[in-house]
Design an enzyme around this catalytic site. Structure first.
Site, mmCIF file in Angstrom:
data_model
loop_
_atom_site.group_PDB
_atom_site.id
_atom_site.type_symbol
_atom_site.label_atom_id
_atom_site.label_comp_id
_atom_site.label_asym_id
_atom_site.label_seq_id
_atom_site.Cartn_x
_atom_site.Cartn_y
_atom_site.Cartn_z
ATOM 1 C CG HIS A 181 -0.293 0.251 2.440
ATOM 2 N ND1 HIS A 181 0.592 -0.680 3.009
ATOM 3 C CD2 HIS A 181 -0.169 1.486 3.281
ATOM 4 C CE1 HIS A 181 1.065 -0.132 4.092
ATOM 5 N NE2 HIS A 181 0.400 1.052 4.215
ATOM 6 C CE LYS A 241 13.983 0.137 6.232
ATOM 7 N NZ LYS A 241 14.634 -1.133 6.105
ATOM 8 C CE LYS A 293 11.841 -9.280 10.535
ATOM 9 N NZ LYS A 293 11.939 -8.071 11.302
#
Ligand code: NAD
Length: 472
Positions: free
Chosen positions: A66, A71, A107
């Site tokens: 979105h 990150k 991740k």
């Protein structure tokens, strides 16, 4: 009653669903927010120092786009599995949303115990992993930006940026493909202490809220508060440091080998040096040892900071925990059963999802630094100092008085990189704390601050999806 065991991703989903009831989003939007958008499971061969070829299992999960880039850290651990990486990626989406870091969650993980490999083998694994990510377009300053996590640090991040830059010659923003780099490789000052400092800023903000403190029977402010810290690692050490410097008393510290108490307060740096020379915190001058390290969690205190492992406070020991405020510095230190106990007891649990977001916030500052190709403070430091000097000189001329050299140094000081990073982090943590608390206060049916934090996150990600529309 035995505790129900959920997979990590299931327990994140459970907390999400609990909070989603307090939002008004269409079920389809909620499904999209929850889902992991992309899961890349890979296997690749690496030749080890003894000539053996080992096939490595690794992952990168992009939970939400979105906002881009995605990150989240890269973990090196034997325990890495798809469920865990997915759960951690989802938590990153919510964490970034709460602290207004404009990234989606991601991740990564490599299923190895780094202690079993020589440095050159680790370098080969890390570089090959990066090359696999490049091949599938799973890394890049505008795509997905990893960072350190368990078992990785600045060294691994330097290997990643070097590999990426070699495979993308001429990409001017290549340094922004990963954060947590050494300062010499484009890292930012203030990253090391960022999580502990963020924990401190978040708790300080809560302690400044008179209505919240009144409910807990505490006075406002940090000064004089009695604090217990579990874990003297990166996060625990820095949390203890900032609390002590603000006038709190760190009355107990627990580590792997034991726990110590001193009602007069413990200096974390002295204790760190003592542990370095003796191998243990036990026996630290002026302190008494507890019989079990976990006893520290049950001491009478104002603020308890678990900063070591997950699930340390559960349905079994939560009823004996006497702290008024628990600041979740570690990821997942409380089980859902412990949450229920504290909601009933009226203990304030300040949730990990935003309280330990200092690391990712400062990672965002590092990424911005990389994209702007200039160190923070470089353009304005001298200008500010010259201006402040002029202003001070004018005031002195007009009043006929002069300030002392110590005060002069404070008044004229122009910002260094670390000053700006601290200030940006302080602003971030204060704003996030207020947003969560305001939402919680406006809806008394929300049972705890964790649920309120999830509601804030869901509303922000939901707004993004709703405003973006769904690509046909
Ligand atoms: P770390 O390895 O530096 O420190 C953890 C410390 O806990 C170690 O000193 C270890 O000996 C101690 N410990 C282990 N078992 C213990 C026990 N039973 N009782 C007391 N102490 C024990 O790790 P860290 O970076 O400080 O991370 C701690 C927690 O914070 C983790 O949950 C991590 O996921 C979370 N976290 C870290 C960061 C970061 O920037 N480092 C950011 C967000 C969250």
């Amino acid at each position: 009653m035995p505790e129900q065991h959920y997979s990590f991703f299931q327990s994140v989903t459970r907390s999400f669903d609990k909070a989603a009831k307090f939002t008004k989003w269409d079920p389809g939007i909620l499904e999209q927010i929850k889902a992991c958008n992309a899961v890349y499971q890979m296997r690749f061969p690496v030749k080890m120092n003894d000539g053996r070829i080992e096939v490595i299992e690794a992952y990168r999960v992009q939970h939400s786009q979105h906002k881009t880039p995605c990150k989240g850290g890269i973990r090196f651990s034997d325990e890495v599995n798809q469920d865990e990486v997915m759960a951690l990626a989802a938590l990153m989406t919510y964490k970034c949303a709460i602290v207004n870091v404009p990234f989606g969650g991601g991740k990564g993980g490599i299923k190895i115990n780094p202690k079993n490999y020589a440095p050159y083998e680790l370098e080969k694994i890390t570089r090959r992993y990066t090359a696999e990510l490049v091949k599938k377009n799973f890394i890049g300053p505008g795509i997905d930006v990893p960072a350190p996590d368990y078992g990785t640090g600045a060294r691994e991040m330097a290997w990643i940026v070097d590999t990426y830059a070699s495979l993308k010659p001429g990409e001017i923003d290549a340094a922004g493909c990963v954060t947590g780099k050494p300062v010499s490789q484009g890292g930012v000052r203030g990253r090391t202490e960022a999580t502990g400092l963020g924990v401190f800023y978040g708790i300080r903000e809560v302690c400044d809220m008179k209505d919240v403190m009144d409910k807990l029977g505490l006075s406002t402010g940090i000064a004089g508060k009695r604090v217990v810290v579990q874990g003297l690692g990166n996060v625990g050490y820095h949390s203890a440091k900032f609390f002590r410097e603000a006038g709190a008393k760190v009355i107990a510290i627990a580590e792997y080998e034991g726990a110590i108490v001193n009602e007069e307060g413990i200096n974390e740096e002295d204790l760190f040096q003592f542990r370095k020379s003796t191998g243990s915190i036990v026996g630290f001058p002026g302190s008494t040892a507890l019989s079990k390290n976990s006893d520290a969690l049950e001491l009478e205190c104002d603020i308890l900071i678990p900063a070591a492992l997950e699930n340390v406070i559960n349905g079994e020991n939560a009823p004996r925990v006497k702290a008024k405020i628990i600041g979740e510095a570690a990821n997942g230190p409380l089980t859902p059963e412990a949450d229920d106990v504290f909601a009933q007891k009226g203990t304030l649990v300040v949730p990990d999802m935003y309280l330990n977001a200092g690391g990712v916030t400062v990672s965002y500052f590092e990424w911005l630094k990389n994209l702007s190709h200039v160190r923070y403070g470089r353009m304005e430091k001298r200008f500010t100092e010259n201006m402040n000097n002029t202003l001070l000189g004018q005031v002195e001329t007009m009043t006929g008085k002069t300030v002392g050299s110590k005060e002069r140094a404070i008044i004229v000081h122009g910002p260094d990189e670390v000053d700006l990073v601290y200030s940006g982090l302080e602003e971030t943590m204060i704003t996030a704390t207020r947003e969560i608390m305001d939402l919680w206060k406006s809806n008394p049916d929300i049972p705890d601050m964790r649920t309120a934090a999830y509601v804030v996150a869901i509303n922000k990600v939901g707004t993004s999806y709703a405003e973006l529309g769904i690509f046909p």
